[in-house]
Scaffold this active site. Structure first.
Site, PDB file in Angstrom:
ATOM      1  N   GLU A  35       9.623 -16.437  -4.557  1.00  0.00           N
ATOM      2  CA  GLU A  35      11.019 -16.093  -4.868  1.00  0.00           C
ATOM      3  C   GLU A  35      11.195 -14.589  -4.798  1.00  0.00           C
ATOM      4  O   GLU A  35      10.375 -13.836  -5.335  1.00  0.00           O
ATOM      5  CB  GLU A  35      11.417 -16.526  -6.294  1.00  0.00           C
ATOM      6  CG  GLU A  35      11.630 -18.001  -6.467  1.00  0.00           C
ATOM      7  CD  GLU A  35      12.099 -18.364  -7.878  1.00  0.00           C
ATOM      8  OE1 GLU A  35      12.772 -17.536  -8.544  1.00  0.00           O
ATOM      9  OE2 GLU A  35      11.769 -19.483  -8.309  1.00  0.00           O
ATOM     10  N   GLU A  72       7.071 -20.276 -13.075  1.00  0.00           N
ATOM     11  CA  GLU A  72       7.310 -19.187 -14.028  1.00  0.00           C
ATOM     12  C   GLU A  72       6.978 -19.556 -15.472  1.00  0.00           C
ATOM     13  O   GLU A  72       7.871 -19.704 -16.332  1.00  0.00           O
ATOM     14  CB  GLU A  72       8.762 -18.694 -13.910  1.00  0.00           C
ATOM     15  CG  GLU A  72       9.086 -18.185 -12.519  1.00  0.00           C
ATOM     16  CD  GLU A  72      10.496 -17.620 -12.382  1.00  0.00           C
ATOM     17  OE1 GLU A  72      11.320 -17.841 -13.278  1.00  0.00           O
ATOM     18  OE2 GLU A  72      10.764 -16.960 -11.370  1.00  0.00           O
TER      19      GLU A  72
HETATM   20  O1  IFM Z   1      17.372 -18.821 -10.764  1.00  0.00           O
HETATM   21  C1  IFM Z   1      16.117 -18.380 -11.170  1.00  0.00           C
HETATM   22  C2  IFM Z   1      15.049 -19.397 -10.823  1.00  0.00           C
HETATM   23  O2  IFM Z   1      15.311 -20.639 -11.372  1.00  0.00           O
HETATM   24  C3  IFM Z   1      13.709 -18.933 -11.321  1.00  0.00           C
HETATM   25  N1  IFM Z   1      13.430 -17.585 -10.930  1.00  0.00           N
HETATM   26  C4  IFM Z   1      14.440 -16.595 -11.106  1.00  0.00           C
HETATM   27  C5  IFM Z   1      15.755 -17.070 -10.516  1.00  0.00           C
HETATM   28  C6  IFM Z   1      16.842 -15.993 -10.693  1.00  0.00           C
HETATM   29  O3  IFM Z   1      17.031 -15.711 -12.038  1.00  0.00           O
END
Ligand code: IFM
Length: 441
Positions: A351, A167
């Site tokens: 994710e 990210e």
């Molecule tokens: O917890 C985070 C993760 O570290 C990175 N992506 C989003 C998740 C939820 O906010």
């Protein structure tokens, strides 16, 4: 009808994801200090001033945690290797205990028949490098490249896929413009430099790993659906600008070797000198792309406010514990967009998940909201597959409840409930729901 594995193509991988600082316990095993440690200890930055020093104590519970993945019928595990644990000073002498830990972890993943998906950077920048300017310093790309080689020399022969950065928007914008994550800056010049350097670090790591013969390299980008608040042209423009800031800067930098012109125009005075010469390195060929997706935001023009002169407007859809709207259509949208933008590269949803105020009731954790969330997002994945996107896997975020950064421990994203006092793990109903779905019949 309930989904099963058979509703997805042969070989489609189902996994769950975690990240080092959020679960391991940074106070164990010779791990160095990171900018998250000091950020968390500064009043006002993190709910309850909580940090990741103990977290889920995964450093000592890793075997039982991996068993949860195996028993849940998963195929893969996405984890990250902490820079501060491997190189406590960010550079120089590696920490043998840290390297041993990841060595054991990867073997443990493989012994359980799971595919290891490694992420190289999931946010714990060593403090010694933060002291030197961290992501604002161009040298960070070489420091990251060096770290990449050290950890790769130890585990790279056994991991299925490697992602460079998790990210980049969060590393750059959220942390240097909005000030929400470490190092908590609110400075357009710092943010612009971080936006470029994080991609330069990605490119440098890819180059170093290619030279080591790796052919399993990707990056994990987060995407946020940007809707206009009304049909007014100004609101459409506001949504479009936010799409450039959140989404296009990173994917287009990487796939096209060019930044979106309008945003680049606004940031040009703050760009580091000679940035144009880096675009070839940044846009090297990749082997796969990770897509993280959670929600959408609604944007309106905010005339009179300083650039970017936009504001967010409250949405009307049901929300998670984080206050994020549940909008699975956005996942379909970004899978199709990523498919087109990458020319059909393998895509993994690295994710997707939701936080809820989960409670243990008579030894169980009912979370029908999360079961529905997963089903709806998997339906969006199936739609994208039907429309030709080359999606090859889906990772739920997260395996465990964990340290949700500036939100501390209150927001629970896990398939497995963690009691932070006792470190007892209790699989939630959504864990059992997925385990049934993934059973091989
Ligand atoms: O917890 C985070 C993760 O570290 C990175 N992506 C989003 C998740 C939820 O906010």
């Amino acid at each position: 009808m309930a989904l099963t594995r058979n509703d997805f193509p042969e070989g489609f991988l189902f996994g769950a994801a975690t990240a080092a600082y959020q679960i391991e316990g940074a106070r164990f095993g010779g791990c160095g200090s990171s900018h998250w440690d000091s950020f968390a200890r500064t009043p006002g930055n993190v709910a309850g001033a909580e940090d990741g020093s103990l977290a889920c104590d995964h450093y000592h519970h890793w075997e039982a945690d991996l068993d949860l993945l195996k028993d849940g019928n998963f195929d893969a595990y996405r984890f990250s290797t902490s820079w501060a644990r491997v190189l406590p000073e960010g550079r120089g002498k590696p920490n043998p205990e840290g390297l041993d830990f990841y060595d054991r972890l990867v073997d443990g993943i493989l012994e359980r028949g799971l595919k290891p998906f490694q992420t190289l950077y999931h946010w714990e920048l060593p403090s010694a490098l933060a002291d030197l300017g961290g992501w604002e310093n161009r040298d960070v790309a070489q420091w990251f490249g060096d770290f990449t080689e050290v950890i790769d020399a130890r585990i790279g022969d056994r991991v299925a896929r490697i992602a460079t950065i998790n990210e980049p928007w969060c590393v750059a914008w959220l942390s240097h413009f909005l000030g929400v994550h470490a190092p908590g800056k609110r400075d357009i010049r710092a943010a612009t430099r971080a936006m470029h350097h994080v991609l330069l670090a990605h490119g440098t790591a890819v180059q170093r790993l290619r030279a080591r013969g790796r052919d399993n390299l990707g990056v994990v980008l987060n995407f946020d659906f940007c809707d206009p608040a009304s049909n007014a042209q100004e609101d459409w423009k506001a949504a479009d600008l936010n799409d450039q800031i959140f989404n296009r800067w990173y994917i287009e930098g990487i796939t096209r070797g060019a930044y979106p012109p309008e945003l680049l125009g606004a940031l040009a005075p703050h760009m580091p000198e000679g940035w144009q010469d880096d675009m070839g390195l940044i846009s090297q060929e990749l082997d796969w792309l990770g897509v993280n997706y959670y929600t959408r935001h609604i944007h309106a023009a905010d005339p009179g406010a300083p650039w970017p002169a936009t504001k967010q407007v409250e949405g009307h859809l049901p929300k998670t514990q984080s206050g994020w709207e549940i909008y699975p259509d956005g996942l379909y949208h970004f899978l199709m967009r990523a498919h087109e933008e990458t020319g059909g590269l393998p895509i993994f949803v690295t994710e997707n998940g939701m936080a809820w105020d989960d409670r243990i009731e008579n030894g169980a954790v009912p979370d029908p909201e999360r079961e529905a969330y997963i089903d709806r997002h998997l339906a969006a994945v199936r739609m994208a597959l039907a429309d030709g996107a080359n999606v090859q896997g889906f990772f739920y975020w997260s395996l465990l409840d964990n340290y949700e950064w500036a939100e501390g421990y209150e927001k629970r994203f896990g398939l497995v409930h963690v009691d932070y006092e006792t470190q007892v793990r209790t699989p939630k109903a959504s864990y059992h729901h997925l385990a049934r779905m993934l059973e091989r019949r």
